[in-house]
Design a protein around this motif. Structure first.
Motif, short mmCIF file in Angstrom:
data_model
loop_
_atom_site.label_atom_id
_atom_site.label_comp_id
_atom_site.label_asym_id
_atom_site.label_seq_id
_atom_site.Cartn_x
_atom_site.Cartn_y
_atom_site.Cartn_z
N HIS A 158 0.96 -1.44 -0.13
CA HIS A 158 -0.05 -0.15 -0.06
C HIS A 158 0.82 1.29 -0.01
N ALA A 159 0.28 2.32 -0.25
CA ALA A 159 0.92 3.79 -0.24
C ALA A 159 1.38 3.95 1.07
N ASN A 160 2.37 4.83 1.28
CA ASN A 160 3.13 5.54 2.37
C ASN A 160 3.69 4.27 3.31
N TYR A 161 4.27 3.10 2.39
CA TYR A 161 5.01 2.33 3.16
C TYR A 161 4.23 1.44 4.19
N THR A 162 2.97 1.20 3.94
CA THR A 162 1.99 0.56 4.76
C THR A 162 1.73 -0.87 4.15
N GLY A 163 0.76 -1.64 4.94
CA GLY A 163 0.51 -2.92 4.54
C GLY A 163 1.81 -3.90 4.39
N SER A 164 1.63 -4.91 3.71
CA SER A 164 2.58 -6.22 3.63
C SER A 164 3.86 -5.49 2.80
N VAL A 165 5.15 -6.14 3.01
CA VAL A 165 6.23 -5.90 2.41
C VAL A 165 6.92 -7.20 1.84
N PHE A 166 7.68 -6.85 0.65
CA PHE A 166 8.50 -7.79 0.13
C PHE A 166 10.05 -7.25 -0.06
N LYS A 167 10.82 -7.80 0.58
CA LYS A 167 12.21 -7.25 0.61
C LYS A 167 13.15 -8.08 -0.37
N ILE A 168 14.06 -7.38 -1.17
CA ILE A 168 14.88 -7.71 -2.08
C ILE A 168 16.05 -7.09 -1.65
N ARG A 169 17.26 -8.26 -1.77
CA ARG A 169 18.56 -7.93 -1.50
C ARG A 169 19.28 -7.21 -2.68
N ALA A 170 20.17 -6.14 -2.42
CA ALA A 170 20.66 -5.39 -3.49
C ALA A 170 21.36 -6.25 -4.58
N GLY A 171 21.05 -6.19 -5.81
CA GLY A 171 21.68 -6.84 -6.87
C GLY A 171 20.83 -7.89 -7.17
#
Length: 115
Positions: A25-38
């Motif tokens: 969601h907007a404004n860094y809310t809701g759930s997240v998915f993280k990706i390592r650099a590269g």
């Protein structure tokens, strides 16, 4: 007795140095998915946010806490329209993303990422 909103719904999930964080969601809310650099991901179709919801075409805000510039693509396999997310940059709402002088709506359109 008071009913509250689950913390995930109204608080930004932590994003750490060296990560690209894609938020549901907007404004860094809701759930997240993280990706390592590269880390290239040619197809979001088989990825999910931490709440189990599909990642593909569901990203609304982004934090890039890396020194690299990833490209988010509209389609899988790095195809279609793309936007660059500058190093150490946060975009709170992809509906009104303004990289230069024009407003771009990239809300709920990301399907792959490359670096």
């Amino acid at each position: 007795m008071s009913l509250g909103v689950a913390p995930e719904a109204n608080a930004a999930a932590a994003c750490y140095q060296g990560e690209l964080c894609l938020y549901q969601h907007a404004n860094y809310t809701g759930s997240v998915f993280k990706i390592r650099a590269g880390q290239n991901i040619p197809n979001f179709g088989y990825k999910t946010f931490t709440n189990g919801q599909p990642l593909n075409d569901n990203v609304s805000s982004v934090r890039n806490l890396t020194n690299l510039v990833p490209l988010l693509y509209e389609h899988q396999n790095y195809q279609g329209f793309r936007i660059a997310i500058g190093s150490q940059t946060s975009i709170p709402d992809l509906t009104n993303y303004k990289p230069l002088h024009e407003v771009i709506n990239f809300n709920d359109k990301a399907s792959s990422v490359s670096w």
